[in-house]
Scaffold this motif. Structure first.
Motif, mmCIF file in Angstrom:
data_model
loop_
_atom_site.group_PDB
_atom_site.id
_atom_site.type_symbol
_atom_site.label_atom_id
_atom_site.label_comp_id
_atom_site.label_asym_id
_atom_site.label_seq_id
_atom_site.Cartn_x
_atom_site.Cartn_y
_atom_site.Cartn_z
ATOM 1 N N ILE A 128 0.827 -1.237 0.177
ATOM 2 C CA ILE A 128 0.096 0.071 0.091
ATOM 3 C C ILE A 128 1.128 1.158 -0.007
ATOM 4 O O ILE A 128 0.601 2.166 -0.754
ATOM 5 C CB ILE A 128 -0.974 0.026 1.214
ATOM 6 N N PHE A 132 0.609 4.087 -2.983
ATOM 7 C CA PHE A 132 0.286 5.314 -2.541
ATOM 8 C C PHE A 132 1.233 6.561 -2.910
ATOM 9 O O PHE A 132 0.993 7.489 -2.978
ATOM 10 C CB PHE A 132 -0.030 5.260 -0.892
ATOM 11 N N LYS A 133 2.465 5.888 -2.757
ATOM 12 C CA LYS A 133 3.687 6.898 -3.252
ATOM 13 C C LYS A 133 3.492 7.199 -4.690
ATOM 14 O O LYS A 133 3.850 8.268 -4.911
ATOM 15 C CB LYS A 133 4.846 6.131 -2.686
ATOM 16 N N LEU A 137 -0.567 9.965 -2.610
ATOM 17 C CA LEU A 137 -1.738 9.750 -1.533
ATOM 18 C C LEU A 137 -0.828 9.751 -0.073
ATOM 19 O O LEU A 137 -1.653 9.511 0.883
ATOM 20 C CB LEU A 137 -2.479 8.501 -1.405
ATOM 21 N N LEU A 138 0.414 9.739 0.035
ATOM 22 C CA LEU A 138 0.962 9.882 1.116
ATOM 23 C C LEU A 138 0.732 11.235 1.812
ATOM 24 O O LEU A 138 0.893 12.235 1.086
ATOM 25 C CB LEU A 138 2.629 9.636 1.184
ATOM 26 N N ASN A 140 -1.903 12.234 2.969
ATOM 27 C CA ASN A 140 -3.190 12.642 2.487
ATOM 28 C C ASN A 140 -4.325 11.922 3.249
ATOM 29 O O ASN A 140 -4.025 10.869 3.346
ATOM 30 C CB ASN A 140 -3.012 12.391 1.187
ATOM 31 N N GLY A 143 -6.055 8.928 1.187
ATOM 32 C CA GLY A 143 -5.426 7.521 1.334
ATOM 33 C C GLY A 143 -5.770 6.899 2.469
ATOM 34 O O GLY A 143 -6.042 5.725 2.261
ATOM 35 N N PHE A 219 2.045 6.476 7.360
ATOM 36 C CA PHE A 219 1.230 7.297 6.083
ATOM 37 C C PHE A 219 1.296 8.739 6.327
ATOM 38 O O PHE A 219 1.302 9.660 5.395
ATOM 39 C CB PHE A 219 0.166 6.711 5.587
#
Length: 280
Positions: A128, A132-133, A137-138, A140, A143, A219
């Motif tokens: 994940i 996400f990177k 979406l890190l 964030n 995410g 995250f």
């Protein structure tokens, strides 16, 4: 009073005493944390921490004024409410469909969801994180809300499906005979009847997100984006790592909203959880 009645009273008295002792034992860590939070020292094992000689609220003031506690609180509210709305909006409809409709692959899908829920979330963390990177979406909230909602949907579906199973289908059939459509049946009959399960499930989702630590600290990398769990970790990891009184005050403040929420929905807890779990 006959011997049978006397024996029953004695057994109930002993049982109640045991329950009182058990409740007191479970309250010891909470009482300890509260007394530590109002002590003037910073050590967890210093003299006077059990019964502070000069109780003070300076630790609470320091948390609220000197630390970004209110920012962490706002972030936790956003994450919790966002996850609850997304998870419940999908799981309510899915659990009703699993309860009422018979379609190909229904049992297999339910078993697959249960199997997925058996695996630790940490196994998927690296995948994940890479995903996400690449999707930016890190750091964030969106995410993290997607992760939380996906994790809690399985529990929500299973718990509410069990409750929907307890609602007699004859109620829906009678409403259809009276001319009610599918939407009216769901909104005016089924959802009000399933209110205990929906409320309890939503609160369980909210509590999970409120207390979640692992994904939040992984995250969310900036201090201004931390939730309360990440904020508590930050308090323990920086200059305040030895100030346990300050840390205890923060922990008490984190717990208060959940306690208020729990007691406000206490009347729904038994019917919402027990019925859903037994019939699931």
């Amino acid at each position: 009073m006959n011997k049978k009645t006397t024996d029953r009273i004695v057994r109930l008295s002993i049982l109640n005493i045991l329950f009182i002792i058990l409740c007191f034992i479970t309250l010891i860590p909470i009482i300890y944390a509260f007394l530590l939070s109002i002590s003037s020292g910073s050590s967890a094992f210093g003299s006077g921490f059990l019964f502070p000689e000069n109780p003070t609220l300076k630790n609470y003031k320091a948390i609220l004024v000197e630390e970004p506690f209110l920012i962490w609180f706002k972030n936790s509210v956003v994450l919790s409410l966002g996850t609850m709305i997304l998870a419940m909006s999908t799981s309510v409809t899915a659990s009703y469909a699993f309860s009422r409709f018979r379609f190909r692959g229904r049992n297999g899908m339910l078993k697959l969801l249960l199997l997925l829920n058996a695996f630790p979330q940490i196994l998927s963390m690296f995948a994940i994180f890479r995903l996400f990177k690449n999707m930016n979406l890190l750091n964030n909230y969106i995410g993290l809300i997607l992760i939380y909602a996906g994790s809690m949907c399985i529990f929500s579906i299973w718990n509410m499906k069990g409750y929907f199973d307890t609602i007699p289908i004859e109620i829906e059939e009678s409403a259809r005979i009276d001319g009610a459509g599918s939407g009216q049946i769901i909104w005016r009959i089924i959802l009000p009847l399933a209110r205990p399960a929906i409320i309890v499930t939503a609160v369980m989702v909210l509590i999970f997100v409120w207390n979640e630590y692992l994904f939040a600290t992984t995250f969310l990398m900036n201090e201004e984006n931390y939730n309360l769990a990440g904020g508590l970790y930050q308090l323990q990891a920086n200059d305040y790592s030895r100030n346990w009184s300050l840390f205890s005050a923060a922990a008490i403040l984190v717990s208060v909203p959940i306690l208020i929420l729990f007691f406000s929905i206490q009347k729904y807890m038994v019917s919402g959880l027990v019925t859903g779990g037994v019939k699931g």
